[in-house]
Design a protein around this motif. Sequence first.
Motif, PDB file in Angstrom:
ATOM      1  N   ILE A  23      50.280  41.145  36.508  1.00 28.49           N
ATOM      2  CA  ILE A  23      49.815  40.937  35.292  1.00 28.49           C
ATOM      3  C   ILE A  23      49.360  42.585  34.742  1.00 28.49           C
ATOM      4  CG2 ILE A  23      47.430  40.674  36.001  1.00 28.49           C
ATOM      5  CD1 ILE A  23      47.414  38.832  33.076  1.00 28.49           C
ATOM      6  N   LYS A  24      49.854  42.866  33.680  1.00 27.95           N
ATOM      7  CA  LYS A  24      49.504  44.235  33.177  1.00 27.95           C
ATOM      8  C   LYS A  24      48.009  44.536  33.035  1.00 27.95           C
ATOM      9  CE  LYS A  24      53.958  45.141  30.933  1.00 27.95           C
ATOM     10  NZ  LYS A  24      54.487  45.573  29.611  1.00 27.95           N
ATOM     11  N   ARG A  25      47.433  43.778  32.613  1.00 27.98           N
ATOM     12  CA  ARG A  25      45.973  43.799  32.466  1.00 27.98           C
ATOM     13  C   ARG A  25      45.455  43.761  33.909  1.00 27.98           C
ATOM     14  NH1 ARG A  25      41.002  40.433  31.976  1.00 27.98           N
ATOM     15  NH2 ARG A  25      42.015  38.520  32.332  1.00 27.98           N
ATOM     16  N   GLU A  26      44.448  44.783  34.014  1.00 27.25           N
ATOM     17  CA  GLU A  26      43.801  45.007  35.229  1.00 27.25           C
ATOM     18  C   GLU A  26      42.775  44.015  35.641  1.00 27.25           C
ATOM     19  OE1 GLU A  26      41.573  48.815  37.060  1.00 27.25           O
ATOM     20  OE2 GLU A  26      43.513  49.235  36.291  1.00 27.25           O
ATOM     21  N   VAL A  27      43.113  42.976  36.498  1.00 27.50           N
ATOM     22  CA  VAL A  27      42.434  41.893  36.864  1.00 27.50           C
ATOM     23  C   VAL A  27      42.531  41.832  38.544  1.00 27.50           C
ATOM     24  CG1 VAL A  27      41.807  39.548  36.939  1.00 27.50           C
ATOM     25  CG2 VAL A  27      42.634  40.584  34.942  1.00 27.50           C
ATOM     26  N   ASP A  28      41.205  42.051  39.339  1.00 26.85           N
ATOM     27  CA  ASP A  28      41.530  42.299  40.616  1.00 26.85           C
ATOM     28  C   ASP A  28      41.911  40.897  41.313  1.00 26.85           C
ATOM     29  OD1 ASP A  28      40.937  42.789  43.484  1.00 26.85           O
ATOM     30  OD2 ASP A  28      38.884  42.777  43.143  1.00 26.85           O
ATOM     31  N   TYR A  29      41.197  39.797  40.704  1.00 22.39           N
ATOM     32  CA  TYR A  29      41.375  38.579  41.741  1.00 22.39           C
ATOM     33  C   TYR A  29      42.289  37.593  41.074  1.00 22.39           C
ATOM     34  CZ  TYR A  29      39.826  34.368  44.573  1.00 22.39           C
ATOM     35  OH  TYR A  29      39.480  33.310  45.425  1.00 22.39           O
ATOM     36  N   TYR A  30      43.287  37.038  41.599  1.00 24.62           N
ATOM     37  CA  TYR A  30      44.190  36.005  41.256  1.00 24.62           C
ATOM     38  C   TYR A  30      43.360  34.861  40.276  1.00 24.62           C
ATOM     39  CZ  TYR A  30      48.377  32.780  41.561  1.00 24.62           C
ATOM     40  OH  TYR A  30      49.103  32.024  41.168  1.00 24.62           O
ATOM     41  N   GLY A  75      46.283  40.551  47.549  1.00 25.86           N
ATOM     42  CA  GLY A  75      45.377  41.124  46.636  1.00 25.86           C
ATOM     43  C   GLY A  75      44.436  42.055  47.387  1.00 25.86           C
ATOM     44  N   LEU A  76      44.561  42.328  48.843  1.00 27.48           N
ATOM     45  CA  LEU A  76      43.509  43.075  49.318  1.00 27.48           C
ATOM     46  C   LEU A  76      43.842  44.524  49.355  1.00 27.48           C
ATOM     47  CD1 LEU A  76      42.706  40.521  52.453  1.00 27.48           C
ATOM     48  CD2 LEU A  76      41.153  41.003  50.182  1.00 27.48           C
ATOM     49  N   GLU A  77      45.081  44.819  49.234  1.00 28.74           N
ATOM     50  CA  GLU A  77      45.706  46.108  49.464  1.00 28.74           C
ATOM     51  C   GLU A  77      45.377  46.906  48.256  1.00 28.74           C
ATOM     52  OE1 GLU A  77      48.998  43.837  48.739  1.00 28.74           O
ATOM     53  OE2 GLU A  77      47.297  43.626  50.087  1.00 28.74           O
ATOM     54  N   PRO A 112      43.514  46.301  44.182  1.00 21.88           N
ATOM     55  CA  PRO A 112      42.545  45.722  43.460  1.00 21.88           C
ATOM     56  C   PRO A 112      42.993  45.316  42.263  1.00 21.88           C
ATOM     57  CG  PRO A 112      41.682  47.717  43.434  1.00 21.88           C
ATOM     58  CD  PRO A 112      43.099  47.914  44.410  1.00 21.88           C
ATOM     59  N   HIS A 113      44.429  44.621  42.127  1.00 21.41           N
ATOM     60  CA  HIS A 113      45.023  44.338  40.748  1.00 21.41           C
ATOM     61  C   HIS A 113      45.916  43.385  41.131  1.00 21.41           C
ATOM     62  CE1 HIS A 113      46.958  46.240  37.031  1.00 21.41           C
ATOM     63  NE2 HIS A 113      47.452  45.067  37.244  1.00 21.41           N
ATOM     64  N   THR A 114      45.617  42.255  40.520  1.00 27.07           N
ATOM     65  CA  THR A 114      46.498  40.839  41.017  1.00 27.07           C
ATOM     66  C   THR A 114      48.002  40.921  40.916  1.00 27.07           C
ATOM     67  OG1 THR A 114      44.992  39.314  39.586  1.00 27.07           O
ATOM     68  CG2 THR A 114      46.897  38.579  39.914  1.00 27.07           C
ATOM     69  N   HIS A 115      48.589  40.722  41.905  1.00 23.57           N
ATOM     70  CA  HIS A 115      49.947  40.795  42.292  1.00 23.57           C
ATOM     71  C   HIS A 115      50.641  39.629  43.174  1.00 23.57           C
ATOM     72  CE1 HIS A 115      48.123  43.169  45.443  1.00 23.57           C
ATOM     73  NE2 HIS A 115      49.323  43.115  46.096  1.00 23.57           N
ATOM     74  N   VAL A 116      51.684  39.228  42.769  1.00 18.91           N
ATOM     75  CA  VAL A 116      52.417  38.353  43.381  1.00 18.91           C
ATOM     76  C   VAL A 116      53.524  38.874  44.389  1.00 18.91           C
ATOM     77  CG1 VAL A 116      53.786  36.095  43.292  1.00 18.91           C
ATOM     78  CG2 VAL A 116      52.058  36.619  41.883  1.00 18.91           C
ATOM     79  N   HIS A 117      53.615  38.587  45.597  1.00 15.17           N
ATOM     80  CA  HIS A 117      54.644  39.061  46.557  1.00 15.17           C
ATOM     81  C   HIS A 117      55.779  38.103  46.573  1.00 15.17           C
ATOM     82  CE1 HIS A 117      52.476  42.371  48.675  1.00 15.17           C
ATOM     83  NE2 HIS A 117      51.481  41.654  48.531  1.00 15.17           N
ATOM     84  N   LEU A 118      56.939  38.629  46.135  1.00 11.14           N
ATOM     85  CA  LEU A 118      58.012  37.860  46.360  1.00 11.14           C
ATOM     86  C   LEU A 118      59.237  38.436  47.615  1.00 11.14           C
ATOM     87  CD1 LEU A 118      59.019  37.480  42.668  1.00 11.14           C
ATOM     88  CD2 LEU A 118      57.838  35.888  43.975  1.00 11.14           C
ATOM     89  N   ILE A 119      59.255  37.625  48.497  1.00 18.31           N
ATOM     90  CA  ILE A 119      59.954  37.983  49.726  1.00 18.31           C
ATOM     91  C   ILE A 119      60.962  37.020  50.118  1.00 18.31           C
ATOM     92  CG2 ILE A 119      59.590  38.691  52.314  1.00 18.31           C
ATOM     93  CD1 ILE A 119      56.474  39.195  51.377  1.00 18.31           C
TER      94      ILE A 119
END
Length: 131
Positions: A42-49, A86-88, A90-97
Motif C-alpha cells: 500500500i502506498k500509504r505508510e502503515v507498519d502493520y497489516y 512485515g518485520l524487515e 516497517p511498511h505493510t507488504h505482501v510477498h508473492l512467491i
Amino acid sequence: MATIFTRIVEGEIPSYKIAETDQFLSFLDVRPTVEGHTLCIIKREVDYYFDLTDDELAGLTLFSKRVAQALKQVIDCKRIAVAVLGLEVPHTHVHLIPVRSEQDFHLGRSIEVSPERMEEIAAAVRAALEG
C-alpha cells in the motif's frame, strides 16, 4: 523517516515495477527467494497489516490477487505462495512467491538474479496484466 518502500513509491529508489494504482504498487523483490518473488504494498505508510482500514485490506488483497495471477502466467510454478510478515521493513507488504514445492518458500534466503533478468520478468508480468 520514510521507509525504503515509501522512497520507491516517491521514485527516489529505482524498482522493477509490475503494477501500480493510486493506492498500491507491486515490484520485484531485489533479494528474491526465487525468480519472480514480488512485493505488493500500500502506498500509504502503515507498519502493520492489520492496522489497514477494511477497504485498504480488501483493496490490497484484490490487487495482490491480480498480480499473482499474472505472475503465475509468466513463471513456471505450481502456485503463488503468499506471506505477510512485515518485520524487515516497517511498511505493510505482501510477498508473492512462485513455488514448485514447499522448499521454494523460504524467506530467510535469497538468490542472485541479474538486472537484465529482473527487467525481463517485470516486463513479462506487466504484459500479462495488460493481456
